[in-house]
Write an enzyme that holds these catalytic residues in place. Structure first.
Site, PDB file in Angstrom:
ATOM      1  N   ARG A   1      11.719  -9.443   2.479  1.00  0.00           N
ATOM      2  CA  ARG A   1      10.889  -8.969   1.657  1.00  0.00           C
ATOM      3  C   ARG A   1      10.436  -7.371   2.293  1.00  0.00           C
ATOM      4  NH1 ARG A   1       4.491  -9.098   0.825  1.00  0.00           N
ATOM      5  NH2 ARG A   1       4.714  -7.417  -0.723  1.00  0.00           N
TER       6      ARG A   1
ATOM      7  N   HIS B   1       3.798  -0.785  -2.075  1.00  0.00           N
ATOM      8  CA  HIS B   1       2.825  -1.049  -0.964  1.00  0.00           C
ATOM      9  C   HIS B   1       2.255  -0.108  -0.563  1.00  0.00           C
ATOM     10  CE1 HIS B   1       2.979  -4.694   1.840  1.00  0.00           C
ATOM     11  NE2 HIS B   1       2.103  -4.012   2.317  1.00  0.00           N
TER      12      HIS B   1
ATOM     13  N   GLU C   1      -1.025  -6.672  -3.255  1.00  0.00           N
ATOM     14  CA  GLU C   1      -2.473  -6.527  -2.963  1.00  0.00           C
ATOM     15  C   GLU C   1      -3.316  -5.606  -3.796  1.00  0.00           C
ATOM     16  OE1 GLU C   1      -3.203  -6.812   1.290  1.00  0.00           O
ATOM     17  OE2 GLU C   1      -2.151  -8.708   1.392  1.00  0.00           O
TER      18      GLU C   1
ATOM     19  N   ASN D   1      -0.357 -13.777  -0.306  1.00  0.00           N
ATOM     20  CA  ASN D   1      -0.561 -13.139   0.964  1.00  0.00           C
ATOM     21  C   ASN D   1      -1.831 -14.178   1.707  1.00  0.00           C
ATOM     22  OD1 ASN D   1       1.504 -11.406   0.249  1.00  0.00           O
ATOM     23  ND2 ASN D   1       0.427  -9.725   0.607  1.00  0.00           N
TER      24      ASN D   1
ATOM     25  N   TYR E   1      -4.074 -14.965   4.996  1.00  0.00           N
ATOM     26  CA  TYR E   1      -4.452 -14.895   6.459  1.00  0.00           C
ATOM     27  C   TYR E   1      -5.675 -15.528   6.999  1.00  0.00           C
ATOM     28  CZ  TYR E   1      -0.949 -10.882   6.166  1.00  0.00           C
ATOM     29  OH  TYR E   1       0.247 -10.224   6.306  1.00  0.00           O
TER      30      TYR E   1
ATOM     31  N   GLU F   1       3.293 -13.271   2.419  1.00  0.00           N
ATOM     32  CA  GLU F   1       2.851 -12.760   3.715  1.00  0.00           C
ATOM     33  C   GLU F   1       2.074 -13.838   4.350  1.00  0.00           C
ATOM     34  OE1 GLU F   1       0.498  -9.135   4.116  1.00  0.00           O
ATOM     35  OE2 GLU F   1       2.185  -7.934   2.348  1.00  0.00           O
TER      36      GLU F   1
HETATM   37  C1  FCB Z   1      -1.823  -7.225   4.266  1.00  0.00           C
HETATM   38  C2  FCB Z   1      -0.700  -5.958   4.045  1.00  0.00           C
HETATM   39  C3  FCB Z   1       0.261  -5.773   5.006  1.00  0.00           C
HETATM   40  C4  FCB Z   1      -0.311  -6.150   6.504  1.00  0.00           C
HETATM   41  C5  FCB Z   1      -1.129  -7.358   6.626  1.00  0.00           C
HETATM   42  C6  FCB Z   1      -1.610  -7.612   8.040  1.00  0.00           C
HETATM   43  O1  FCB Z   1      -3.123  -7.123   3.790  1.00  0.00           O
HETATM   44  O2  FCB Z   1      -0.394  -6.114   2.723  1.00  0.00           O
HETATM   45  O3  FCB Z   1       0.935  -4.670   4.797  1.00  0.00           O
HETATM   46  O4  FCB Z   1      -0.834  -4.787   6.791  1.00  0.00           O
HETATM   47  O5  FCB Z   1      -2.281  -7.336   5.775  1.00  0.00           O
END
Ligand code: FCB
Length: 459
Positions: free
Chosen positions: A78, A122, A167, A300, A302, A362
């Site tokens: 990607r 992006h 995002e 995405n 985290y 992500e």
């Molecule tokens: C996301 C973004 C990516 C990167 C990660 C850590 O929010 O899409 O570009 O910065 O976080």
């Protein structure tokens, strides 16, 4: 890493990057400036005073980077396309050398058996469009669809997987309410119509790509915040609903044809950030466009956010997200490591929105580990992070979530937006002076996991 038999082919294992974060060469071959060039060049915006002028120099080293991916054994990559390389002024004449770069990259992927997933936005809006109102202007959504069509016509014979927007929450709220991202504006009202125009651009470009590329699979990459209440109190439950609403439902409800959520419309109206619960920037027909059928949803993921009703709200009146985890359970971003949230997210999205397919577009962690005296990078925490999250993906899949792929963020240490080069997310270490790449231990672990999954080994 083992025990990934549930993620055997056709499940896709991949890595993700984005143009401004790795390419560098910001004025090569006719590329126009983007809002991130402008933003990063202004003092005070980037923690370490850096910018993306060179970054990982991927624009010149893409073959070496593809070779790394081939070594890893990933089946998918990607990457994002820089709008200002293709259309230096955002609209108007095509810059053929810019488009040629992605053409070569796509061919390079295919030659190595790697399926390209192209992201069209992006965050690197052409500065010329910003000068004409940026995402505050409705015309930018139309310009985006025209750009998408240009790229789709050139690459669509080989690229079947398309991600429109990455995002929208970040682009709208970090860029326009918090001022932390380009274009660095601070007006919560504005963030709401910017978000709308981003969603509109998604719908318009989905239609444009679908018309240009037979068999295209199209989706958006959504930053999913897994919200949990701090206690069982009713007030915290409400705060949690609001946090989930602002991050997730505000984007996903319209995307799945339901329009904007009523509770949030009322909330923003009460704050004076919207003129009415049917805001004027939502024109007749917009919600149908935004709800255009997609083929998958990108997620995405985290960390989680814990909502507490008694904390001072943030700038745009979100309940404050608090990190209750001890420091050792957090990454260098301060984000809590919370793999259970990924499984919960995949199942919740399946239940509430019934996407045709899901991809984790992500997932990853920032840790600063660098090379030791022998040139090895022992980043056990990243290996553990990836393994724990992959196991949650496997669990969600077993429980019925239509998850078809997983992309680790990121292939390389890179320009982490407002943090510059101070946060390292790569599977591969980059020395930004010499541009030397060293696969970290986590890269070796990821490679082994891919190999095991390929063989369908139970491990
Ligand atoms: C996301 C973004 C990516 C990167 C990660 C850590 O929010 O899409 O570009 O910065 O976080």
């Amino acid at each position: 890493m083992s025990r990934f038999a549930a993620l055997a082919p056709p499940f896709q294992w991949g890595v993700a990057t984005s143009a401004y974060q790795i390419e560098g060469a910001t004025s090569a071959d006719g590329r126009g400036p983007s809002i991130w060039d402008t933003f990063a060049e202004q003092p005070g915006h980037i923690e370490d005073g850096s910018h993306g002028r060179v970054a990982c120099d991927h624009y010149h080293r893409w073959q070496e980077d593809l070779a790394l991916m081939e070594w890893l054994g990933v089946g998918a990559y990607r990457f994002s396309i820089a709008w200002p390389r293709v259309l230096p002024s955002g609209t108007g004449p095509i810059n053929t050398p810019g488009l040629d770069f992605y053409d070569r990259l796509v061919d390079g992927c295919l030659a190595r058996g790697i399926t390209p997933f192209a992201t069209l936005y992006h965050w690197d809006l052409p500065q010329a469009l910003e000068d004409r109102g940026g995402w505050r202007a409705r015309e930018t959504a139309q310009a985006f669809a025209a750009y998408a069509e240009v790229v789709a016509r050139r690459l669509g014979d080989r690229v079947k997987f398309w991600i429109t927007q990455n995002e929208p929450w970040c682009a709208a709220f970090l860029g326009h309410a918090h001022g932390a991202h380009a274009p660095g504006r601070r007006d919560p009202k504005e963030a709401l119509f910017v978000a709308h125009h981003l969603l509109l651009s998604h719908g318009l470009s989905t239609q444009a790509i679908r018309a240009a590329v037979p068999g295209a699979e199209i989706g958006l990459a959504h930053l999913y915040l897994h919200a949990e209440p701090a206690s069982e109190s009713e007030a915290d439950a409400l705060a949690c609903r609001h946090l989930d609403g602002a991050f997730n439902r505000w984007f996903l409800d319209p995307l799945y044809g339901r329009g904007y959520p009523e509770d949030l419309l009322t909330h923003y109206q009460n704050l004076g950030q919207l003129d009415a619960t049917a805001p004027a920037f939502v024109r007749p027909g917009d919600l149908e466009v935004i709800g255009t059928r997609t083929n998958f949803l990108g997620l995405n993921y985290y960390t989680r956010g814990i909502a507490r009703s008694d904390r001072v709200p943030e700038a745009n009146n979100l309940p404050r997200r608090i990190a209750e985890a001890p420091l050792e359970a957090r990454t260098d971003m301060g984000w809590e490591v919370y793999p259970a949230g990924l499984e919960a997210a995949l199942l919740r999205l399946t239940r509430d929105y019934a996407p045709a397919a899901l991809y984790v577009t992500e997932n990853g962690a920032a840790y600063a580990d660098g090379p030791d005296a022998h040139g090895r990078v022992h980043d056990e925490r990243r290996t553990a992070y990836l393994e724990a999250h992959l196991l949650r993906v496997a669990a969600a899949k077993a429980a019925g979530a239509p998850v078809r792929g997983y992309f680790a963020w990121s292939l390389l240490d890179n320009f982490e937006w407002a943090f510059g080069y101070s946060k390292r997310f790569g599977l591969v270490h980059v020395d930004f002076q010499s541009q030397r790449r060293i696969p970290k231990d986590s890269a070796h672990g990821f490679k082994a996991a891919i190999g095991a999954a390929r063989k369908g080994e139970a491990g």
